[in-house]
Motif scaffolding. Sequence first.
Motif, PDB file in Angstrom:
ATOM      1  N   MET A   1      -6.155  -7.990  -2.164  1.00  0.00           N
ATOM      2  CA  MET A   1      -5.986  -6.792  -1.478  1.00  0.00           C
ATOM      3  C   MET A   1      -5.197  -7.133   0.071  1.00  0.00           C
ATOM      4  O   MET A   1      -5.623  -7.976   0.414  1.00  0.00           O
ATOM      5  N   SER A   2      -4.333  -6.457  -0.002  1.00  0.00           N
ATOM      6  CA  SER A   2      -3.389  -6.662   1.078  1.00  0.00           C
ATOM      7  C   SER A   2      -3.739  -6.193   2.521  1.00  0.00           C
ATOM      8  O   SER A   2      -4.635  -5.086   2.503  1.00  0.00           O
ATOM      9  N   PHE A   5      -3.036  -2.423   2.924  1.00  0.00           N
ATOM     10  CA  PHE A   5      -3.715  -1.326   2.212  1.00  0.00           C
ATOM     11  C   PHE A   5      -5.029  -1.185   3.012  1.00  0.00           C
ATOM     12  O   PHE A   5      -5.586  -0.186   3.003  1.00  0.00           O
ATOM     13  N   ASP A   6      -5.782  -2.503   3.375  1.00  0.00           N
ATOM     14  CA  ASP A   6      -6.942  -2.412   4.291  1.00  0.00           C
ATOM     15  C   ASP A   6      -6.835  -1.412   5.431  1.00  0.00           C
ATOM     16  O   ASP A   6      -7.792  -0.625   5.706  1.00  0.00           O
ATOM     17  N   ARG A   8      -4.600   1.022   5.967  1.00  0.00           N
ATOM     18  CA  ARG A   8      -4.483   2.595   5.326  1.00  0.00           C
ATOM     19  C   ARG A   8      -5.688   2.941   4.901  1.00  0.00           C
ATOM     20  O   ARG A   8      -6.123   4.221   5.164  1.00  0.00           O
ATOM     21  N   TYR A   9      -6.398   2.253   4.095  1.00  0.00           N
ATOM     22  CA  TYR A   9      -7.684   2.582   3.694  1.00  0.00           C
ATOM     23  C   TYR A   9      -8.872   2.945   4.538  1.00  0.00           C
ATOM     24  O   TYR A   9      -9.579   3.758   4.737  1.00  0.00           O
ATOM     25  N   GLN A  12      -8.072   6.014   6.635  1.00  0.00           N
ATOM     26  CA  GLN A  12      -8.248   7.185   5.571  1.00  0.00           C
ATOM     27  C   GLN A  12     -10.053   7.397   5.645  1.00  0.00           C
ATOM     28  O   GLN A  12     -10.370   8.522   5.890  1.00  0.00           O
ATOM     29  N   GLN A  27      -2.272  -3.996  11.087  1.00  0.00           N
ATOM     30  CA  GLN A  27      -2.051  -4.922  10.232  1.00  0.00           C
ATOM     31  C   GLN A  27      -2.003  -6.398  10.677  1.00  0.00           C
ATOM     32  O   GLN A  27      -2.700  -7.420  10.122  1.00  0.00           O
TER      33      GLN A  27
END
Length: 94
Positions: A1-2, A5-6, A8-9, A12, A27
Amino acid sequence: MSAVFDVRYTAQLARLHLSEEEIAKFQAQLTQVLAYVEKLEQVDVSGVEPTAHANAVFNVFRDDVARDWFTAEQALANAPRSANQLFVVPKVIE
């Protein structure tokens, strides 16, 4: 898991609308935090007792001694509203 992605997730989940610049900034910060955590995982703590505080914490209580106090009438003397020897307050939970 990048880390992208962490970020953005997580944004959200928190219902945050981040710009691409903010995602890039967070990031980089998240990558630094994860690198630091990896360093901490390398430390040998096998002989260290788990603790909740870095310093010993002790509660300091005074002796529980009975003493004279207000009567119900004295306590309610300045109350804006009272009934049946109780304070009447506005309802805050429905």
